[in-house]
Design a protein around this motif. Structure first.
Motif, PDB file in Angstrom:
ATOM      1  N   GLY A  86       0.821  -1.210   0.000  1.00 45.54           N
ATOM      2  CA  GLY A  86       0.000   0.000   0.000  1.00 45.54           C
ATOM      3  C   GLY A  86       0.851   1.254   0.000  1.00 45.54           C
ATOM      4  N   SER A  90       1.208   3.814  -3.169  1.00 43.91           N
ATOM      5  CA  SER A  90       0.822   5.192  -2.946  1.00 43.91           C
ATOM      6  C   SER A  90       1.979   6.142  -3.270  1.00 43.91           C
ATOM      7  N   PRO A 105       4.077   8.888   0.348  1.00 40.88           N
ATOM      8  CA  PRO A 105       2.654   8.834   0.723  1.00 40.88           C
ATOM      9  C   PRO A 105       2.285   9.855   1.788  1.00 40.88           C
ATOM     10  N   GLY A 221      -7.786   0.568  -3.725  1.00 45.04           N
ATOM     11  CA  GLY A 221      -6.734   1.454  -4.209  1.00 45.04           C
ATOM     12  C   GLY A 221      -5.994   0.840  -5.383  1.00 45.04           C
ATOM     13  N   ALA A 260      -4.596   6.798  -3.789  1.00 45.44           N
ATOM     14  CA  ALA A 260      -3.342   6.775  -3.032  1.00 45.44           C
ATOM     15  C   ALA A 260      -3.596   7.123  -1.570  1.00 45.44           C
ATOM     16  N   THR A 261      -4.497   8.089  -1.339  1.00 40.63           N
ATOM     17  CA  THR A 261      -4.788   8.508   0.033  1.00 40.63           C
ATOM     18  C   THR A 261      -5.450   7.382   0.811  1.00 40.63           C
ATOM     19  N   SER A 263      -5.310   4.114   0.344  1.00 41.66           N
ATOM     20  CA  SER A 263      -4.438   2.994   0.732  1.00 41.66           C
ATOM     21  C   SER A 263      -3.397   3.429   1.761  1.00 41.66           C
ATOM     22  N   ALA A 264      -2.840   4.638   1.601  1.00 45.71           N
ATOM     23  CA  ALA A 264      -1.819   5.055   2.571  1.00 45.71           C
ATOM     24  C   ALA A 264      -2.436   5.312   3.944  1.00 45.71           C
ATOM     25  N   GLY A 278       7.566   4.039   1.309  1.00 46.03           N
ATOM     26  CA  GLY A 278       6.828   4.751   0.280  1.00 46.03           C
ATOM     27  C   GLY A 278       7.678   5.720  -0.517  1.00 46.03           C
TER      28      GLY A 278
END
Lengths: 348, 315
Positions: A86, A90, A105, A221, A260-261, A263-264, A278
């Motif tokens: 993740g 991200s 991330p 994601g 991206a947001t 999953s991070a 990341g």
């Protein structure tokens, strides 16, 4: 090399990485501070396979070994896989969108927002009556998502978002929230301990519940990023050019930032702030296989997963029975390797 | 809000709502049971408000709390302890027990491998407690922030380990010593109780507030904690405040080794104005665990503090 060959090579690369990840998962499940032998772990794992498991005889081990292998180690290993993947995925997206090598991330304030959410939840015991163990992850997740959402809106003029503004707004917001977190922490007295450990990040005390919480976000994601990876390539040529080629750049930004947001933020919510993965994994993979997001994204996610899983295994056993925060290991092992890569293949 | 990213916003709202729901569903699942008597099986309510049932008298006990380890040893359960933390250093025999990891990050797999039938923990370890419970272990979480609570928790640990009589004896002995101190200081008027500053750490200057264990010890020893008006446990205290409150007694017991001595404190710039320094009333408690660890030795800590605050009664 024609396009067909290229796709073949990508598929082979991703296939190999999937295989390595599988082996890493099994290998890392076999190591830990408790004295469960290598063969015992393998047998316990085999016995859990759908129908094949019925043919594997049970060994002479105490009941507790199965608990250790399944509820403690395997859960942790799988969690590390998901978090590593993740964060790396991200990172790829944010570096691509922001076109800035420092992007990771956390650059849009996810980490500071999540840290504030988690700190407040821990020190004021918010929601722990109703939400129990989910109170801290939920507050962290909300903190991260709300922060990124505000940063996005702050940088928006009309329907357009300028990437440099987004980057700076993220940094400003991050600094602001970090100072609030520090303030809340010094007011927290003895409980500061918990917060410090959370902020350092790691998988100590995590189990299948955390995997269940994280899985939907990482999958969502990934699916989104995978389908838009090609369009992210077009943005690399410049936003204007992309617009001319018929890509709705603003919409792409929203979708990719959203994916991206999610999953991070979900990764941070379950594991705290694990640095380095990341930022460095996407760079390292880009140096090795090039900037095409169609392969860069899956390869980075897989390498991120492998790397973090190995790092966590080391965190568990290096100073056993004490645990080392995994962030220390990721930076300690990844840093020198990355410097080596930079020296060998300078960025163009 | 721009038309274009409404779908994204909607999606986020939906995802957030779903995660709330999921979390609520998962959170329900506590079993309620009646509180039993002193015999096993026994159900107690611990400091996380959980009902914990201990089926039989525990034979294999893991302690993840240094204070708990001291209590177990004091109850004569030495033989039954199969695991402690890296921080369990008292009595000396505790250091020889198998280590289950640190205080903040105990290794749950080592604990499970030790096959305990009782685990003593503290609320701050709740993530690990939940995980251990998931594997069917009986975990009792406890903490204590004043002298009476320490006695109550020793009784609780006596009950869950089947050492009720020994626990009563231990508590009686401690109560006698607490009463002996109380007898001497109870007649003091407010004016006769000196203002005390207790230094836990020199930089940043840290002391114990109203919710700290120290506060209860200072009060019981016939002193007034100058940070006792701050409703917190550990407090970083400003030097300016310290000079303004002008404590008559300074006691220090540093967490770990700060290598500071009473002479160092006297030599601190600006501190020469403080009454405690002028009258050379600086006390040192060498073993911090006598005053911060909520175990049987707190009465020793109490006596040492009392002797520093009121040397006229105690030497």
């Amino acid at each position: 090399m024609n396009a067909y060959d290229k796709v073949w090579r990508w598929k082979a690369l991703v296939g190999i990485l999937v295989l390595v990840l599988g082996l890493t998962v099994v290998f890392c499940t076999t190591i830990g501070p408790a004295p469960v032998g290598f063969v015992e772990v393998l047998t316990i794992l085999l016995r859990k396979l759908p129908w094949l498991g019925d043919f594997v005889p049970r060994g002479d081990w105490p009941e507790s070994y199965e608990t250790i292998v399944f509820q403690m180690r395997l859960a942790r290993v799988i969690l590390a896989v998901l978090v590593g993947a993740g964060l790396a995925a991200s990172g790829v997206v944010l570096q691509g969108l922001l076109q800035n090598p420092m992007a990771d991330p956390y650059i849009l304030g996810i980490s500071s927002g999540a840290a504030l959410g988690a700190t407040v939840a821990m020190l004021f015991n918010i929601g722990s009556q109703v939400l129990g163990m989910y109170a801290v992850p939920l507050c962290a997740f909300l903190g991260g998502v709300i922060t990124t959402f505000s940063v996005y809106n702050l940088s928006r003029t009309g329907n357009r978002v300028s990437m440099p503004t987004l980057l700076l707004a993220g940094i400003a917001m991050g600094a602001l929230l970090s100072s609030v977190t520090s303030y809340v922490m010094i007011m927290g007295g003895r409980d500061i301990h918990q917060v410090v450990f959370w902020i350092m990040g790691g998988f100590s005390g995590r189990g299948w519940e955390h995997v269940r919480v994280l899985l939907p976000y990482v999958i969502t994601g990934f699916v989104v990023i995978y389908f838009y990876a090609q369009k992210l390539n077009v943005i690399l040529m410049g936003e204007e050019q992309a617009q001319h080629l018929g890509v709705d750049v603003e919409r792409l930004k929203q979708i990719m930032l959203g994916a991206a947001t999610l999953s991070a933020a979900a990764a941070v919510a379950v594991s705290g702030i694990i640095g380095f993965v990341g930022l460095i994994i996407p760079h390292a993979v880009r140096l090795l296989i090039g900037p095409d997001h169609r392969v860069l994204f899956p390869a980075s996610a897989l390498v991120g997963a492998i790397f973090l899983t190995l790092a966590d295994a080391l965190a568990r056993v290096a100073a056993a029975p004490q645990e080392i925060p995994v962030g220390i290991i990721t930076a300690l092992c990844g840093g020198p390797f990355f410097i080596y890569l930079l020296r060998k293949r300078p960025y163009h | 809000m721009g038309e274009k990213y409404k779908p994204l916003f909607k999606a986020m709202v939906i995802v957030l709502m779903l995660s709330f729901l999921l979390v609520l569903l998962c959170a329900c699942g506590q079993v309620q049971q009646e509180t039993g008597g002193a015999d096993f099986p026994l159900t107690v309510t611990d400091d996380l408000d959980r009902q914990v049932t201990i089926k039989e008298e525990p034979q294999r006990i893991v302690s993840l709390v240094p204070a708990g380890t001291e209590i177990l040893f004091a109850l004569g359960l030495d033989e039954k302890i199969v695991g402690v933390t890296e921080y369990c250093d008292y009595p000396a025999a505790a250091a020889a027990k198998p280590k289950m990891g640190g205080f903040s990050t105990p290794s749950t797999e080592l604990i499970v491998a030790a096959r305990p039938d009782l685990v003593l923990a503290t609320p701050i370890q709740k993530d690990f407690i939940r995980q251990m419970e998931g594997t069917g272990l009986a975990v009792v979480a406890f903490e204590a922030y004043d002298l009476n609570e320490v006695l109550a928790k020793i009784r609780l640990i006596g009950r869950v380990t089947g050492a009720v009589a020994t626990a009563e004896q231990l508590v009686d002995g401690m109560q006698k010593r607490i009463d002996a101190v109380a007898d001497k200081v109870s007649g003091l008027s407010e004016v006769q109780k000196p203002e005390v500053f207790f230094e836990i750490w020199p930089d940043p200057l840290t002391t114990g507030g109203a919710k700290s264990f120290l506060n209860s010890l200072i009060t019981a020893a016939g002193g007034k904690n100058i940070a006792g008006d701050i409703e917190r446990d550990w407090v970083t205290y400003s030097v300016e405040m310290l000079l303004a409150r002008n404590p008559e007694v300074i006691i220090f017991s540093h967490h770990g080794d700060s290598r500071q001595t009473a002479e160092d404190i006297k030599a601190r710039q600006g501190w020469e104005q403080v009454a405690a320094i002028k009258h050379n009333r600086i006390g040192h408690i060498v073993d911090e665990n006598l005053v911060v660890r909520a175990g049987p030795r707190v009465v020793e800590g109490l006596e040492q503090i009392a002797a520093i605050i009121h040397p006229e009664f105690f030497n």
